[in-house]
Design an enzyme around this catalytic site. Sequence first.
Site, PDB file in Angstrom:
ATOM      1  N   GLU A  49     -39.333 -55.327 -45.066  1.00 28.86           N
ATOM      2  CA  GLU A  49     -40.757 -55.598 -44.910  1.00 28.86           C
ATOM      3  C   GLU A  49     -41.313 -54.640 -43.872  1.00 28.86           C
ATOM      4  O   GLU A  49     -40.564 -53.965 -43.168  1.00 28.86           O
ATOM      5  CB  GLU A  49     -41.003 -57.062 -44.537  1.00 28.86           C
ATOM      6  N   HIS A  98     -43.882 -63.223 -39.704  1.00 31.63           N
ATOM      7  CA  HIS A  98     -42.691 -62.887 -38.928  1.00 31.63           C
ATOM      8  C   HIS A  98     -43.092 -62.083 -37.705  1.00 31.63           C
ATOM      9  O   HIS A  98     -43.955 -61.226 -37.782  1.00 31.63           O
ATOM     10  CB  HIS A  98     -41.731 -62.022 -39.756  1.00 31.63           C
TER      11      HIS A  98
END
Lengths: 288, 370
Positions: free
Chosen positions: A209, A246
């Site tokens: 990511e 996150h």
Amino acid sequence: MAVILDETARVVVQGITGQQGLFHTKRMLAYGTKVVAGVTPSKGGQAIENVPVYNTLAEAVQEQGANVSCLFVPARLAKDAALEAMDAGIKVVVAITEHIPVHDAMEMVDFARRREAVLIGPNTFGIISPGKSKVGIPPDQYFKPGPIGIVARSGTLTYEIVANLTEAGYGQSTVVGMGGDRVVGLSFIDMLQRFEEDPESKAVVLIGEIGGNAEEEAAEYIKDMSKPVIAYIAGKNAPPGKRMGHAGAIIERGRGTFQSKVNALKAAGALVAELPFQVPELLRTLKL
Amino acid sequence: MKLYEYMGKELFNSYGLPVPEGTVIKSAAEAKQGFAAIGSPAVVKAQVLSGKRGKAGGIKFVDTPEEAEHAAAELLHMSIQGLAVDQLLMEEKLKIDQEYYLAVTIDARAGKPVVIASAAGGMDIEEVPEDRIVKKHVDINLGIQPYHAREISYRLGLKAEFFPEFARILTGIFLIFREKDAELVEINPLILSGDHFVLGDAKITIDDSALAKHPELPRVEEKTENEKLANALGLAYVELDGDIAIMANGAGITMGTIDAIQYHGGRAANFLDAGGGSNKEATAKALEILLISKPKAIFINIFGGITRCDDVAGAFAQVKAEKGIEVPVVIRLVGTNQEEGLRILRECGIEAYKSMNEAAMKVVELAKLA
């Protein structure tokens, strides 16, 4: 063969008496994981699901030969629990807990290096070697044994891709979540090396990511790998400066962008999927 | 959490580190009084949590009370990178002999603290060539040792007479970094003024996960109203500028969902991670937040690991009945208790998708028609 985790693992669950600890202990046992002990300070002496509970990690190691620990401990206590496990000689610590302060994570990582222990997480779904053992929280019904090694930063995205793979007939050797936090114990390279050496793994899926530069680093290693790597990077459309859930998924000062990761991976010879469901399609183009 | 410059400087001051004489100003009238206290010449700086403040005209030098008043009035009407300026810091203007850059931050890849320093201070560190930047990892348990300060001092080309003071500043900011759970403590510029250093600016970011440990620190809110609302419910929410509202479970898959929407030509209105394992109540609240942004369509993408499909469907039915949902809704629902979830949705007149990709295509199509 599988990497890090196989059917011989003897697992101790830290925080076994908590709601999450108990729920997932049951699920791990149902999957066939050898959960041999639990630890909750001041709750030792009882048994939960026939698993003996101890006050300290040292006892769990001594009495039950535990060699893998799984942490379901609240964030403010997680560092202490991880350090205790490693000090007791545990060589694989799986830290499921999210929101662990990053300074605590740095101390955990540092101690893991000095003790030559593998720290998976923090903020991970854990690790599963389908058909053999799972440590953590992955919904095992989507996983099947097979030749694909998977390393990922995020959980549900991994389940999505794993379900696509299983449906397409591609089982998995080992699937590991490194964790969504900025500072985690494992790097992509740590796992790529293991999959490269694992005879059972024929190809690797890397699920990354935006944020940080772990994927760019991984690309350097992929150049020299003999096994094919297929990558998917989430967060193509994430704006800079915003944390996408996150702690690690943030584009800061132009670093960690989607494009720099995709460019590096493609240049290294990896196949890059634009959407999760394209991962099995790309696998089909390979001879495994 | 980012701290404003003046908060950072108060922190520096409390650790005995040298900062310029200064005062916080919230109106043009206060600027006049402030100037009387600080004296001429002075500098007035907009307090915003964004970089590139100088280039945006957020810093003004003033020599008279009238200039101070005028500058303050002007700055308080500005917005810098979309952020309104409502506080200023007025400080003594320093004689600058040399500007340095000094920061302690986290090297995520190494999993260690790192000191970053440069003799090319004052400019954006991203624009400084790599060979003019000094980087030194620090052992998390040992902290700054004299040799770190010595080596960095040599590499910055400091005169030996400044070594002790530089070591004291480096040790001080590392202490702040550790004791306050900071992700970044940055001074740019660190000013050499005559025969001593002054910390000319302060950029400090505190780890959100550690805030509970630090009730002594001020709180800075950088979020929109919706973001605050969602965060209070324990949901990760970020506003984006599109028109398709999105809810998914898990950070990675939420990002993946946004990517799928854009891939098919749509634009996402938000990032909303309802978490893995959210119950019915939390899911209902998350849905209500989606409605506030007045989207053209809503996409709910649930791949249930721990999340129960019947909870999600039940929450949807409840919100639909209580609040009414006017815009088209596309739901993808797979996982635990899937059949029950699908049945509940059917009662609401919704046929859920199994494939994330097909669902994403459909919602983009519906948003375009709306």
